[in-house]
Write a protein that holds these residues in place. Structure first.
Motif, mmCIF file in Angstrom:
data_model
loop_
_atom_site.group_PDB
_atom_site.id
_atom_site.type_symbol
_atom_site.label_atom_id
_atom_site.label_comp_id
_atom_site.label_asym_id
_atom_site.label_seq_id
_atom_site.Cartn_x
_atom_site.Cartn_y
_atom_site.Cartn_z
ATOM 1 N N PHE A 152 55.607 45.475 43.623
ATOM 2 C CA PHE A 152 54.396 46.261 43.419
ATOM 3 C C PHE A 152 54.623 47.339 42.357
ATOM 4 C CE2 PHE A 152 52.731 43.940 46.794
ATOM 5 C CZ PHE A 152 51.421 44.304 47.055
ATOM 6 N N ALA A 153 55.826 47.915 42.320
ATOM 7 C CA ALA A 153 56.145 48.898 41.278
ATOM 8 C C ALA A 153 56.160 48.233 39.905
ATOM 9 C CB ALA A 153 57.488 49.553 41.571
ATOM 10 N N PHE A 154 56.662 47.011 39.831
ATOM 11 C CA PHE A 154 56.658 46.278 38.559
ATOM 12 C C PHE A 154 55.224 46.003 38.098
ATOM 13 C CE2 PHE A 154 61.082 44.109 39.052
ATOM 14 C CZ PHE A 154 61.677 45.345 38.946
ATOM 15 N N MET A 155 54.358 45.618 39.040
ATOM 16 C CA MET A 155 52.963 45.371 38.672
ATOM 17 C C MET A 155 52.309 46.638 38.135
ATOM 18 S SD MET A 155 51.297 42.678 41.376
ATOM 19 C CE MET A 155 51.980 43.256 42.925
ATOM 20 N N HIS B 74 50.925 49.559 30.781
ATOM 21 C CA HIS B 74 51.079 49.177 29.374
ATOM 22 C C HIS B 74 49.963 48.256 28.906
ATOM 23 C CE1 HIS B 74 54.939 51.126 28.663
ATOM 24 N NE2 HIS B 74 55.243 50.791 29.890
ATOM 25 N N LEU B 75 49.617 47.259 29.724
ATOM 26 C CA LEU B 75 48.549 46.350 29.316
ATOM 27 C C LEU B 75 47.206 47.062 29.287
ATOM 28 C CD1 LEU B 75 49.400 43.003 31.143
ATOM 29 C CD2 LEU B 75 49.711 43.572 28.734
ATOM 30 N N GLY B 76 46.967 47.922 30.273
ATOM 31 C CA GLY B 76 45.705 48.650 30.308
ATOM 32 C C GLY B 76 45.498 49.508 29.078
ATOM 33 N N TRP C 265 43.359 55.463 29.940
ATOM 34 C CA TRP C 265 43.447 54.425 30.968
ATOM 35 C C TRP C 265 43.826 55.032 32.320
ATOM 36 C CZ3 TRP C 265 42.146 49.610 32.038
ATOM 37 C CH2 TRP C 265 42.824 48.931 33.046
ATOM 38 N N ALA C 266 44.808 55.928 32.312
ATOM 39 C CA ALA C 266 45.256 56.547 33.559
ATOM 40 C C ALA C 266 44.148 57.378 34.191
ATOM 41 C CB ALA C 266 46.484 57.413 33.300
ATOM 42 N N THR D 81 63.583 49.382 37.578
ATOM 43 C CA THR D 81 62.434 49.492 36.688
ATOM 44 C C THR D 81 62.480 48.373 35.659
ATOM 45 O OG1 THR D 81 63.622 50.968 35.182
ATOM 46 C CG2 THR D 81 62.294 52.005 36.910
ATOM 47 N N LEU D 82 61.339 48.066 35.099
ATOM 48 C CA LEU D 82 61.283 47.119 33.994
ATOM 49 C C LEU D 82 61.639 47.834 32.697
ATOM 50 C CD1 LEU D 82 57.965 45.175 34.739
ATOM 51 C CD2 LEU D 82 60.306 44.476 35.243
ATOM 52 N N PRO D 83 62.206 47.126 31.733
ATOM 53 C CA PRO D 83 62.455 47.748 30.429
ATOM 54 C C PRO D 83 61.141 48.062 29.732
ATOM 55 C CG PRO D 83 62.873 45.385 30.326
ATOM 56 C CD PRO D 83 62.639 45.712 31.776
ATOM 57 N N GLU D 84 61.164 49.054 28.856
ATOM 58 C CA GLU D 84 59.968 49.369 28.080
ATOM 59 C C GLU D 84 59.637 48.185 27.174
ATOM 60 O OE1 GLU D 84 57.933 52.159 28.240
ATOM 61 O OE2 GLU D 84 59.122 52.357 30.074
ATOM 62 N N PRO D 85 58.379 47.791 27.112
ATOM 63 C CA PRO D 85 58.025 46.611 26.305
ATOM 64 C C PRO D 85 58.124 46.899 24.809
ATOM 65 C CG PRO D 85 56.045 47.674 27.134
ATOM 66 C CD PRO D 85 57.204 48.381 27.780
ATOM 67 N N THR D 86 58.447 45.872 24.072
ATOM 68 C CA THR D 86 58.430 45.944 22.610
ATOM 69 C C THR D 86 57.097 45.391 22.127
ATOM 70 O OG1 THR D 86 60.824 45.654 22.470
ATOM 71 C CG2 THR D 86 59.546 45.190 20.484
ATOM 72 N N VAL D 87 56.320 46.211 21.429
ATOM 73 C CA VAL D 87 54.998 45.816 20.965
ATOM 74 C C VAL D 87 55.071 45.436 19.491
ATOM 75 C CG1 VAL D 87 52.605 46.519 20.647
ATOM 76 C CG2 VAL D 87 53.902 47.348 22.625
#
Length: 337
Positions: A114-117, A123-125, A160-161, A294-300
Motif C-alpha cells: 500500500f505504501a508503494f501504491m 508521481h503519476l498524479g 495534486w496533493a 521505499t521505491l526508488p525515485e523514478p527517472t522521467v
C-alpha cells in the motif's frame, strides 16, 4: 434501527498464518522495526492495523466489505489447508486453489504494498496533472528547459496533493489490490508448487511474508520480477515455493542458504514487524533496517509520443467472479478516461 458494527482492528497477516509460529498459549515473538528486543504478543493482537481495509462507500458511509471478503474468500478457506500442510500433508492432499489465492493475497494486501501504491500515485498524479494543464493551456512541455519542467512538476505535485481525498484514494488502492490479486493468482496457478522442509527451525516471517528475487530496496522490477520464484514460510521448518518453470530436479530439502535469503528478504521488506516462535533463537546475523522499504525515485524521460493515446484505457477482465463482484462494491469501472 439496527447499527452495523464495523470491524476496526484488522489483521494484515491472518491469524491462521501466524499460528505457524505460535506457542501453546497462542503467542508469537514480534520484533518491531527500530527495536532490538522482540516482545511476546498473542496472535490476536499481532499484525493488526486500525481500519486498514475500510473505505467510504458511494453514500459516504464507512464500509468493511473488503475485510469481510478477505475473511470469506482467502482466510477461512486456507485455515484447514495450512494446518494440514504443517501436519505433514503434501500439496496433492489439499485444495491447491486455496494456497494459490492465499500467497497472491499475501503479496498484495500488505502495508508495504500500500505504501508503494501511494508512492506511485504521487508521481503519476503529478505527471498527469501537469500534462493536462499543458494540454488545456496549449503549450508544449518539450519546449521547456529541464529546470523549468522540474519546477512546473513540483507545482503540479503540490496541486495534486492538495486535491487528494483520502476516501477516494483508499477505495482506489483497494481496487488495485483486488485486481492484482486476481492477476497474480491467475499467473501463478500453472506454476510448479512445492514444500521445502528443514530438519531444524530456520525460518521467521513478517508482515510482508512473500519473498522474491531482487528483493525490495534494491531494484524495483514489478511485483514478481521476471524469472523469479516465490517463497513464503509456513512455519519455522516449512517453506512454500512456487517456480515459473518446473525445476530439473525435484527439491524437498530447505537449505540454510535459501532460508537465510528468505529471512533477510522478509526483514528488508517488512513494514513494521517480523515474527518468530517465542522459544526459538532468531537467525544469526539477521538485521531489520531502521527505515521502511521505499521505491526508488523514478527517472522521467520527456519525449513526443508516436503511439496510441494512453487514455481512454480499459482494464483487463478479471478471472474471478468473486473479485468481479467485489470490484463493483468498491465502485470499480472497466474504462478510465
Amino acid at each position: 434501527m439496527t447499527t452495523v458494527k464495523l470491524k476496526k482492528h484488522q489483521h494484515v497477516v491472518p491469524r491462521s498464518y501466524l499460528r505457524g509460529w505460535a506457542d501453546s498459549d497462542d503467542h508469537v515473538a514480534v520484533l518491531d522495526r527500530g527495536s532490538s528486543v522482540p516482545h511476546r504478543f498473542s496472535v490476536s493482537n499481532s499484525a493488526v492495523r486500525k481500519r486498514f481495509y475500510n473505505f467510504a462507500d458511494a453514500n459516504g458511509a464507512e464500509s468493511d466489505v473488503v475485510e469481510d471478503w478477505l475473511d470469506e474468500h482467502i482466510e477461512s478457506p486456507v485455515g484447514a489447508t495450512l494446518k494440514a500442510l504443517r501436519a505433514g500433508a503434501s500439496l496433492d492432499d489439499v485444495d491447491r486453489a486455496t494456497v494459490t489465492n492465499f500467497m497472491a493475497a499475501q503479496m498484495v494486501r500488505t502495508p508495504t504494498m500500500f505504501a508503494f501504491m501511494a508512492h506511485i500515485d504521487v508521481h503519476l498524479g503529478a505527471m498527469f496533472t501537469l500534462m493536462e494543464a499543458a494540454k488545456r493551456g496549449g503549450f508544449d512541455l518539450l519546449t521547456l528547459s529541464d529546470a523549468d519542467r522540474d519546477r512546473y512538476l513540483s507545482i503540479a505535485r503540490d496541486a495534486w496533493a492538495a486535491q487528494l481525498d483520502e476516501r477516494d484514494t483508499r477505495a482506489s488502492k483497494l481496487r488495485t489490490m483486488v485486481r492484482k490479486l486476481d492477476e497474480v493468482a491467475t499467473q501463478v496457478t500453472s506454476w510448479h508448487w512445492s514444500i521445502l522442509t528443514s530438519p531444524v527451525p530456520v525460518l521467521i516471517s513478517g508482515d510482508s511474508p512473500v519473498a522474491t528475487l531482487k528483493p525490495t530496496g534494491y531494484h524495483w522490477t514489478g511485483l514478481i520480477p521476471e524469472g523469479s520464484s516465490l517463497w513464503m514460510p509456513l512455519s519455522p521448518t516449512l517453506l512454500l515455493a512456487a517456480d515459473p518453470v518446473k525445476p530439473l530436479r525435484q527439491q524437498t530439502v530447505l537449505t540454510n542458504e535459501l532460508a537465510s535469503f528468505v529471512n533477510s528478504t522478509l526483514a528488508r521488506q517488512a513494514d513494521r514487524a517480523l515474527f518468530n516462535a517465542p522459544d526459538l533463537y532468531w537467525p544469526t546475523g539477521l538485521t531489520m533496517p531502521t527505515q521502511k522499504p521505499t521505491l526508488p525515485e523514478p527517472t522521467v524521460t520527456w519525449g513526443k509520443s508516436t503511439g496510441l493515446p494512453t487514455f481512454p484505457a480499459t482494464y483487463p477482465p478479471v478471472t474471478s467472479t468473486a473479485i468481479e463482484a467485489l470490484l463493483k462494491e468498491l465502485g470499480g469501472v472497466d474504462t478510465v478516461e
